[in-house]
Design an enzyme around this catalytic site. Structure first.
Site, PDB file in Angstrom:
ATOM      1  N   GLU A 134      59.196  41.658  34.966  1.00 44.89           N
ATOM      2  CA  GLU A 134      58.228  41.123  34.006  1.00 44.89           C
ATOM      3  C   GLU A 134      57.913  42.189  32.967  1.00 44.89           C
ATOM      4  OE1 GLU A 134      54.065  40.954  35.536  1.00 44.89           O
ATOM      5  OE2 GLU A 134      55.038  41.194  37.477  1.00 44.89           O
ATOM      6  N   CYS A 165      55.386  38.820  39.795  1.00 48.55           N
ATOM      7  CA  CYS A 165      55.980  39.520  40.943  1.00 48.55           C
ATOM      8  C   CYS A 165      56.843  38.621  41.821  1.00 48.55           C
ATOM      9  CB  CYS A 165      54.885  40.146  41.789  1.00 48.55           C
ATOM     10  SG  CYS A 165      53.930  41.345  40.878  1.00 48.55           S
ATOM     11  N   HIS A 188      53.909  41.001  49.523  1.00 44.30           N
ATOM     12  CA  HIS A 188      53.883  41.608  48.194  1.00 44.30           C
ATOM     13  C   HIS A 188      52.683  42.556  48.193  1.00 44.30           C
ATOM     14  CE1 HIS A 188      53.330  42.458  44.062  1.00 44.30           C
ATOM     15  NE2 HIS A 188      52.239  41.719  43.950  1.00 44.30           N
TER      16      HIS A 188
HETATM   17  P1  HMG Z   1      37.677  47.216  41.916  1.00 37.59           P
HETATM   18  O1  HMG Z   1      36.576  46.396  41.361  1.00 37.59           O
HETATM   19  O2  HMG Z   1      37.948  48.533  41.299  1.00 37.59           O
HETATM   20  O3  HMG Z   1      37.481  47.533  43.436  1.00 37.59           O
HETATM   21  O4  HMG Z   1      38.978  46.300  41.837  1.00 37.59           O
HETATM   22  P2  HMG Z   1      36.488  46.918  44.526  1.00 37.59           P
HETATM   23  O5  HMG Z   1      35.080  47.210  44.163  1.00 37.59           O
HETATM   24  O6  HMG Z   1      36.889  45.497  44.794  1.00 37.59           O
HETATM   25  O7  HMG Z   1      36.891  47.833  45.757  1.00 37.59           O
HETATM   26  C1  HMG Z   1      38.176  47.821  46.297  1.00 37.59           C
HETATM   27  C2  HMG Z   1      38.069  48.099  47.769  1.00 37.59           C
HETATM   28  O8  HMG Z   1      37.650  49.454  47.956  1.00 37.59           O
HETATM   29  C3  HMG Z   1      37.021  47.235  48.491  1.00 37.59           C
HETATM   30  O9  HMG Z   1      37.548  46.933  49.767  1.00 37.59           O
HETATM   31  C4  HMG Z   1      35.847  48.197  48.630  1.00 37.59           C
HETATM   32  O10 HMG Z   1      34.981  47.861  49.714  1.00 37.59           O
HETATM   33  C5  HMG Z   1      36.573  49.483  48.893  1.00 37.59           C
HETATM   34  P3  HMG Z   1      37.733  45.379  50.211  1.00 37.59           P
HETATM   35  O11 HMG Z   1      36.392  44.773  50.161  1.00 37.59           O
HETATM   36  O12 HMG Z   1      38.620  44.754  49.163  1.00 37.59           O
HETATM   37  O13 HMG Z   1      38.357  45.446  51.546  1.00 37.59           O
HETATM   38  N1  HMG Z   1      35.777  50.701  48.625  1.00 37.59           N
HETATM   39  C6  HMG Z   1      35.795  51.784  49.430  1.00 37.59           C
HETATM   40  N2  HMG Z   1      36.468  52.028  50.576  1.00 37.59           N
HETATM   41  C7  HMG Z   1      36.268  53.255  51.166  1.00 37.59           C
HETATM   42  N3  HMG Z   1      35.458  54.204  50.652  1.00 37.59           N
HETATM   43  C8  HMG Z   1      34.764  53.986  49.507  1.00 37.59           C
HETATM   44  C9  HMG Z   1      34.941  52.733  48.843  1.00 37.59           C
HETATM   45  N4  HMG Z   1      34.439  52.187  47.703  1.00 37.59           N
HETATM   46  C10 HMG Z   1      34.961  50.938  47.589  1.00 37.59           C
HETATM   47  N5  HMG Z   1      33.975  54.933  49.006  1.00 37.59           N
HETATM   48  C11 HMG Z   1      41.219  45.546  42.055  1.00 37.59           C
HETATM   49  C12 HMG Z   1      40.107  46.393  42.684  1.00 37.59           C
HETATM   50  C13 HMG Z   1      42.385  45.533  43.025  1.00 37.59           C
HETATM   51  C14 HMG Z   1      40.697  44.132  41.820  1.00 37.59           C
HETATM   52  C15 HMG Z   1      41.623  46.199  40.714  1.00 37.59           C
HETATM   53  O14 HMG Z   1      42.203  47.451  40.949  1.00 37.59           O
HETATM   54  C16 HMG Z   1      42.600  45.336  39.918  1.00 37.59           C
HETATM   55  O15 HMG Z   1      42.181  44.498  39.123  1.00 37.59           O
HETATM   56  N6  HMG Z   1      43.960  45.543  40.118  1.00 37.59           N
HETATM   57  C17 HMG Z   1      44.988  44.732  39.439  1.00 37.59           C
HETATM   58  C18 HMG Z   1      45.097  43.333  40.014  1.00 37.59           C
HETATM   59  C19 HMG Z   1      45.652  43.271  41.416  1.00 37.59           C
HETATM   60  O16 HMG Z   1      46.300  44.195  41.895  1.00 37.59           O
HETATM   61  N7  HMG Z   1      45.464  42.115  42.085  1.00 37.59           N
HETATM   62  C20 HMG Z   1      46.005  41.888  43.403  1.00 37.59           C
HETATM   63  C21 HMG Z   1      46.332  40.424  43.687  1.00 37.59           C
HETATM   64  S1  HMG Z   1      47.305  39.688  42.384  1.00 37.59           S
HETATM   65  C22 HMG Z   1      48.928  40.248  42.661  1.00 37.59           C
HETATM   66  O17 HMG Z   1      49.226  40.768  43.682  1.00 37.59           O
HETATM   67  C23 HMG Z   1      49.900  40.084  41.544  1.00 37.59           C
HETATM   68  C24 HMG Z   1      50.193  41.327  40.718  1.00 37.59           C
HETATM   69  O18 HMG Z   1      51.044  42.216  41.436  1.00 37.59           O
HETATM   70  C25 HMG Z   1      50.819  40.955  39.376  1.00 37.59           C
HETATM   71  C26 HMG Z   1      52.099  40.124  39.360  1.00 37.59           C
HETATM   72  O19 HMG Z   1      52.253  39.135  40.095  1.00 37.59           O
HETATM   73  O20 HMG Z   1      52.946  40.427  38.501  1.00 37.59           O
HETATM   74  C27 HMG Z   1      48.927  42.110  40.395  1.00 37.59           C
END
Ligand code: HMG
Length: 390
Positions: free
Chosen positions: A79, A111, A233
């Site tokens: 992509e 993906c 994935h």
């Molecule tokens: P965010 O808002 O930075 O993070 O977004 P958060 O607040 O949701 O925290 C992440 C995790 O860290 C949470 O754990 C927190 O509790 C934990 P969870 O509740 O999820 O189990 N946390 C801690 N843990 C330990 N010690 C600490 C601490 N603080 C917090 N101190 C997000 C995270 C992944 C949403 C962001 O990085 C993002 O938008 N990433 C891009 C999108 C993405 O990867 N989406 C995944 C699903 S979609 C997909 O897989 C397709 C994709 O590959 C694209 C394609 O298909 O081409 C993305």
């Protein structure tokens, strides 16, 4: 006839940034990135590498001269391709000296593309049992500096040779799949950074797995206990278990423990590279096969593919006798361990470097990029690729 993965290898850029240091620079608790997201290192792409060179370098790791003559189809899933018209597969086909009497094409659906490529390869081999198909999965994941997605960037490629009587994994017949128009992640053609609704993307991934797993069970009568491991994935390594854990109570404790233990093994390489979009599932499969030493032939592996937008598929394969002999754990460790760590400031600088888009020419210094295949510059809007090994 058995059809499946005969060979598999990966390649990643030679630069990476440490996630603890990135967290400190972003004023974030490091454990959020290393435990909450589950990433230790993030691959950074120098200008001398792009999706074409990463894929070509990955393929170079697995193909011999006989394969190159027997391949009659090159399918490139990406992509983050380099051209809106010409398929990246054509460049790789040339760089590797593959049999000219071949089809070459590029596929896209976030993906999910490499999974569609594998299914297409399977159909091609069912009709042409002597064929070999080269499936390439290559991407550079970019969200932007200081964005919510920054910690989930990465870059790399997986190359797979699909054939009859495969040495590693024979794909089973039935799979389950689903499409639904969702704006969780997309990238308009005018930007090189993905747009994403992070929370929605997590929710949709989890929802798709639950829905598709139900459909798969209805189609096949299978249960979790039929699986030695399920690979996911992995946009970041915590993601797979977030989808799996809510469903585990439907099976016994022994199965739950096995699937969770193998889930850990299936993250090993991804933790050190980051999201490579369409190759991530296959990097996870490779992590499992090369780091979980007690896997047995005959074991069933599940694979969950998710491409935002969104399309998902659950499919399965059976490990073949002697599959370990077709793997290259020492070489893959060397690729990861020989990379160079760069500072957060150097990563930011690398992130902003671009090839000219106004038609001017640029010659690139290879500098310390050890890759056999690299981008030497751009001339008259044409990328100039070099294969040191040809
Ligand atoms: P965010 O808002 O930075 O993070 O977004 P958060 O607040 O949701 O925290 C992440 C995790 O860290 C949470 O754990 C927190 O509790 C934990 P969870 O509740 O999820 O189990 N946390 C801690 N843990 C330990 N010690 C600490 C601490 N603080 C917090 N101190 C997000 C995270 C992944 C949403 C962001 O990085 C993002 O938008 N990433 C891009 C999108 C993405 O990867 N989406 C995944 C699903 S979609 C997909 O897989 C397709 C994709 O590959 C694209 C394609 O298909 O081409 C993305």
């Amino acid at each position: 006839m058995k059809i499946g993965i005969d060979k598999i290898g990966f390649y990643a850029p030679h630069l990476y940034v440490d996630m603890n240091k990135l967290a400190v620079a972003r004023d974030v608790e490091p454990a959020k990135f290393t435990i909450g997201i589950g990433q230790e290192e993030m691959a950074v792409t120098p200008l001398t590498q792009d999706t074409v060179t990463l894929a070509a370098n990955a393929a170079l790791e697995i193909l011999d001269e006989k394969d190159k003559q027997e391949i009659d189809f090159v399918i490139f899933g990406t992509e983050t391709g380099i051209d809106s018209s010409k398929a990246a597969a054509v460049y790789v086909h040339d760089l590797l000296g593959i049999n000219p009497d071949a089809r070459s094409v590029e596929m896209k659906q976030a993906c999910y593309a490499a999974t569609a490529a594998i299914q297409m390869a399977k159909g091609h081999i069912a009709l042409n049992p002597d064929s070999k198909v080269l499936v390439l999965a290559s991407d550079i994941a970019r969200y932007g500096i200081r964005t919510g997605g920054e910690a989930t960037q990465g870059a790399g490629a997986v190359a797979m040779l699909i054939s009859a009587d495969p040495k590693i994994l024979a794909l089973e017949e039935k799979s389950a799949y689903h499409t639904s128009d969702v704006m969780d992640f997309w990238r308009p053609t005018y930007t090189d950074k993905a747009l994403v609704d992070g929370k929605l993307s997590n929710e949709k991934y989890i929802e798709f797995f639950a829905k598709i797993w139900e459909q798969y069970k209805e189609k096949t009568g299978a249960t979790f206990s039929d699986f030695e491991a399920i690979c996911f994935h992995l946009p970041y390594t915590k993601m797979g278990q977030k989808a799996l854990k809510p469903l585990l109570p439907e099976t016994d404790e022994v199965t739950q423990d096995r699937l969770l233990e193998n889930n850990e093994a299936s993250k090993t390489y991804n933790k050190r590279i980051g999201n490579i979009y369409t190759g991530s599932l296959y990097l996870s499969l490779l992590s499992l096969l090369e780091t979980k030493e007690d896997l047995q032939e005959g074991a069933r592996i599940g694979l969950f593919s998710y491409g935002s937008g969104a399309v998902g598929e659950f499919f399965t394969g059976i490990l073949q006798p002697g599959f370990q002999n077709a793997l290259q754990p020492a070489r893959h460790k060397e690729i990861l361990d020989s990379r160079k760590e760069i500072s957060v400031a150097e990563y930011e600088e690398e992130f902003e470097r671009r090839l000219p888009t106004d038609g001017s020419n640029l010659e690139l210094e290879k500098e310390d990029d050890p890759s056999a295949i690299y981008l030497a510059g751009i001339k008259d809007h044409m990328r100039q690729y070099v294969n040191n090994k040809s």
